[in-house]
Write a protein that holds these residues in place. Sequence first.
Motif, PDB file in Angstrom:
ATOM      1  N   GLY A 207       0.777  -1.226   0.000  1.00 12.53           N
ATOM      2  CA  GLY A 207       0.000   0.000   0.000  1.00 12.53           C
ATOM      3  C   GLY A 207       0.808   1.275   0.000  1.00 12.53           C
ATOM      4  O   GLY A 207       0.515   2.204   0.770  1.00 12.53           O
ATOM      5  N   PRO A 208       1.841   1.420  -0.847  1.00 12.24           N
ATOM      6  CA  PRO A 208       2.641   2.648  -0.844  1.00 12.24           C
ATOM      7  C   PRO A 208       1.901   3.811  -1.497  1.00 12.24           C
ATOM      8  O   PRO A 208       1.075   3.620  -2.387  1.00 12.24           O
ATOM      9  N   GLN A 209       2.207   5.018  -1.030  1.00 16.56           N
ATOM     10  CA  GLN A 209       1.695   6.215  -1.686  1.00 16.56           C
ATOM     11  C   GLN A 209       2.548   6.588  -2.901  1.00 16.56           C
ATOM     12  O   GLN A 209       2.068   7.232  -3.824  1.00 16.56           O
ATOM     13  N   GLU A 210       3.814   6.180  -2.856  1.00 12.31           N
ATOM     14  CA  GLU A 210       4.746   6.515  -3.934  1.00 12.31           C
ATOM     15  C   GLU A 210       5.722   5.362  -4.123  1.00 12.31           C
ATOM     16  O   GLU A 210       6.191   4.750  -3.159  1.00 12.31           O
ATOM     17  N   VAL A 211       6.009   5.057  -5.388  1.00  5.39           N
ATOM     18  CA  VAL A 211       7.005   4.053  -5.739  1.00  5.39           C
ATOM     19  C   VAL A 211       8.085   4.747  -6.557  1.00  5.39           C
ATOM     20  O   VAL A 211       7.803   5.329  -7.607  1.00  5.39           O
ATOM     21  N   LEU A 212       9.324   4.696  -6.064  1.00  4.40           N
ATOM     22  CA  LEU A 212      10.454   5.354  -6.713  1.00  4.40           C
ATOM     23  C   LEU A 212      11.367   4.290  -7.309  1.00  4.40           C
ATOM     24  O   LEU A 212      11.711   3.305  -6.647  1.00  4.40           O
ATOM     25  N   ILE A 213      11.753   4.484  -8.559  1.00  2.86           N
ATOM     26  CA  ILE A 213      12.570   3.505  -9.280  1.00  2.86           C
ATOM     27  C   ILE A 213      13.770   4.220  -9.885  1.00  2.86           C
ATOM     28  O   ILE A 213      13.602   5.147 -10.684  1.00  2.86           O
ATOM     29  N   ALA A 214      14.957   3.800  -9.472  1.00  3.57           N
ATOM     30  CA  ALA A 214      16.162   4.340 -10.100  1.00  3.57           C
ATOM     31  C   ALA A 214      16.280   3.746 -11.491  1.00  3.57           C
ATOM     32  O   ALA A 214      16.436   2.537 -11.647  1.00  3.57           O
ATOM     33  N   SER A 215      16.168   4.587 -12.513  1.00  3.31           N
ATOM     34  CA  SER A 215      16.162   4.130 -13.908  1.00  3.31           C
ATOM     35  C   SER A 215      14.833   3.435 -14.221  1.00  3.31           C
ATOM     36  O   SER A 215      14.792   2.273 -14.614  1.00  3.31           O
ATOM     37  N   SER A 216      13.724   4.153 -14.051  1.00  3.49           N
ATOM     38  CA  SER A 216      12.398   3.540 -14.171  1.00  3.49           C
ATOM     39  C   SER A 216      12.089   3.058 -15.583  1.00  3.49           C
ATOM     40  O   SER A 216      11.303   2.131 -15.766  1.00  3.49           O
ATOM     41  N   HIS A 217      12.691   3.670 -16.591  1.00  3.77           N
ATOM     42  CA  HIS A 217      12.354   3.290 -17.958  1.00  3.77           C
ATOM     43  C   HIS A 217      12.694   1.828 -18.231  1.00  3.77           C
ATOM     44  O   HIS A 217      12.057   1.194 -19.064  1.00  3.77           O
ATOM     45  N   TRP A 218      13.677   1.288 -17.534  1.00  2.00           N
ATOM     46  CA  TRP A 218      14.081  -0.091 -17.748  1.00  2.00           C
ATOM     47  C   TRP A 218      13.216  -1.064 -16.952  1.00  2.00           C
ATOM     48  O   TRP A 218      13.365  -2.278 -17.091  1.00  2.00           O
ATOM     49  N   TRP A 219      12.330  -0.556 -16.099  1.00  2.00           N
ATOM     50  CA  TRP A 219      11.456  -1.397 -15.270  1.00  2.00           C
ATOM     51  C   TRP A 219      10.012  -0.939 -15.441  1.00  2.00           C
ATOM     52  O   TRP A 219       9.290  -0.691 -14.483  1.00  2.00           O
ATOM     53  N   ALA A 220       9.576  -0.860 -16.703  1.00  2.00           N
ATOM     54  CA  ALA A 220       8.244  -0.319 -17.000  1.00  2.00           C
ATOM     55  C   ALA A 220       7.139  -1.174 -16.406  1.00  2.00           C
ATOM     56  O   ALA A 220       6.074  -0.653 -16.044  1.00  2.00           O
ATOM     57  N   GLY A 221       7.333  -2.492 -16.294  1.00  2.00           N
ATOM     58  CA  GLY A 221       6.303  -3.350 -15.721  1.00  2.00           C
ATOM     59  C   GLY A 221       6.079  -3.062 -14.251  1.00  2.00           C
ATOM     60  O   GLY A 221       4.935  -3.101 -13.761  1.00  2.00           O
ATOM     61  N   ILE A 222       7.147  -2.761 -13.506  1.00  3.97           N
ATOM     62  CA  ILE A 222       7.006  -2.387 -12.093  1.00  3.97           C
ATOM     63  C   ILE A 222       6.269  -1.055 -11.986  1.00  3.97           C
ATOM     64  O   ILE A 222       5.397  -0.878 -11.124  1.00  3.97           O
TER      65      ILE A 222
END
Length: 797
Positions: A567-582
């Motif tokens: 139940g996160p309010q925000e999900v942060l991904i370092a280099s999100s473009h490579w983890w589009a499914g997440i």
Amino acid sequence: MVPTAAATGPRRHDRRSPRARFGGSHDYEYSTGQYRRLLGPLGEPIDLARVFATDGIEPIRVDQISHQVKHTGGRRAHRVTVDSPVRLYDVQVDGEEHAVNATVQVRRGATLIQFEGDGPLVLSYTTSPGSADRHYLASITAAHGLEAAAHLRRDARYGAGLPSVQDTVFATAGGTRSLGGVSALTRLARRAPRDVSWKVRQVSSTAVARRRARKELAGSTGAARLTPSAHPTDTTEPAAPLPPKEPSSAAQASASAAQDPPSGPADAGTAPVGTVPTRRLIPSPLARLGSSTASSAVRVLGTMAKAPAAPTRREIPRHPWFPITAGTDSFGTPINQVGGVQVQNSGSAERPTVSIRGEYDWVLLRDGASQRRIQPPFSYGEFFDRICAAERDHGLFDITTRDGVHVWELGRSALIIQLAEAFGYWGAAGAVGTPVKDIYHGSKRLTTAPAAKRVVFDYVRRGQSGYRTAAFRDEETLFVVQPDTYGYPEVNDTDLVVPFHEYYLWRQSPGRRFEQLRIPDVDARPFEEAISDALGIRVDLGDHLRNRLVKFLDEREFFTPVFERVGPQEVLIASSHWWAGIAAAAARSGAVVSDIQYALTSRYAPSFWFGGTPHHGASRFYAWSDFWAERTNVYQEHVVVPRQQSELSIGGEGDPSVVPAWDVCIISQPRVLRRILAFAADLVGERPDLRVVIAPHPAQRTIIDDELAAAGLSDHIAVARDDTLATIRQSEICVGTFSTSMWEAAALGRPTYVIPVPGHEETLQDVAGGLFRLAHSPHDLVPFAVPDSRREIFGAG
């Protein structure tokens, strides 16, 4: 005569000379007569260029030949049509052992050749009755298709083939192909029935024998019919317990999931002590049969669906008669040397090609017909601009699969990198750092992760880069980390850090692997046509987009319930473009998806500048400063989070009385290492008085010594043992290409020069602003005052 002379067996029993033995089993006069007809009378000079001329003429073009085949009465009837006004005489159809009868008819300016037979067959003709000058027409293959073997035609030329060979760049191939349900099971049924039926017979015979024994036992004791046990393999006397076996990591993950499932019904195969399961149980031999058969089936299907692996490359036409025998690249290195340009005579006799891989400005290729100079058709900057224009003009970001997935953005960044490799702009980047070990024996699972306000997916390659996510570590944030050389050493029982391990195990499970095989192929034609038209060269995407789609669907399927639980309010991904499914899974759960800056941004960076709007990525960007946020067109908003590095926060000023240890620091970059080392060789050759050090990229740390030795620079250039920032602070001038460390050097106040290599377009904005200068030669490296705008780079000033 060579094999005749070399044969030791006949030599023992026949003391005659090799020529005499050869004449005993071959028609000497016939052979010499053939050579005389080819080479002319004995003693006369031979014009080899004329004898082996490559500018012959064929009266029938390849595109004038067509073919049909029908099955009639268990035989194959072939019909070859030659759509040409040229009259064909003495048509012959030759098989491996004998000629095949054929009927020839001329209708409306076309010649029809009809015959029966199985391949391989060769069709030939003459242009006048009774002529000895016979022309090759076409071949029927063993698969009963038509081909025109380019090497058998007199007009052999580059690009010959059916279809013709074109200059083509290929994306990386490999992974698995899609298997349709019915066709997959049909193929499986052809390959697996023996193993499955054997196992069924074995289990059935065991079950029959057991039932017979129970019936006899019941009859002999007069007891009532025995009630089936919940464990039919158990005996009345308990067996000795087996010694404990340490489970594998996969088994541990499965056991943990079974012991603590997120939700769902209880396991029907177990029951508390003293109770009887309400559901009928499958006898354990059959249960094991079903499980093992399922695993075997998935393995068989996976093997059948496995696509052949092939690296990204450029393929050009090869002369049908002459393979490439020699060549030199722009660095003066012969082809196929270690670390140099790799050239292979590829394709087939019917469609001859040459594949080229490596980093080069140009490569010179030689064969028996000509010498050709191959080079990229334009600069990297123009290459990138053309792709962005194609994305806008053809709406590539808006094309979806049947399920609504915008597939182009999933593989776009990786594709640009691969095409840049294929064109010779960049060399292939090896594995970053040392190999990682996805080994974890702890109890933490993604599917049982605790609730958290924020979830951060850390950068894949941490090491020297922990500063990227350091600002987000607090008691309300859950971190998901990738494995490193030692597994997951930072994961313990108390911190809010969870390993990726469970996800990787899940992807390899038989059930998920079967689902991957069911994912349909992606129609790459709209994308191939758009990019091919933009680049003016044929582009073959192969299974690249499908592989990216499989990765996307795996991530979305696994992490959607994870985010629903956390139940996160925000999900942060370092280099999100490579983890589009997440990112898509996080958006499904209602969380804001954010990207954490991990590298430089620019209008020529494949992951930060697009010709359209991505649909599955992050909407918020945590940038090091406004300096970087303005150089991307991907995000709706940005938040400035300065890098937590004291070296940058103090502005780079040091003690002016301290003499720098190095005159020049070369900032390396793996993809253009050959060009960097070529500049370095010129530098130490023309200015041998300078103290030069190279700061290797993390991907090169283990190989840089060998690379310097191969380039003959080991005695002239030192390898930095400290981290890159420390080495920059000890240097007077820095030089490099499009590495983030270039901006770090400028931020530290060091005069920084850019070597103009493919990709240096990312620095041109700051060259124009005075932050950098171009280094066309070693003599350009002179100190200069770095402008105060350097203090804006990392938000330190």
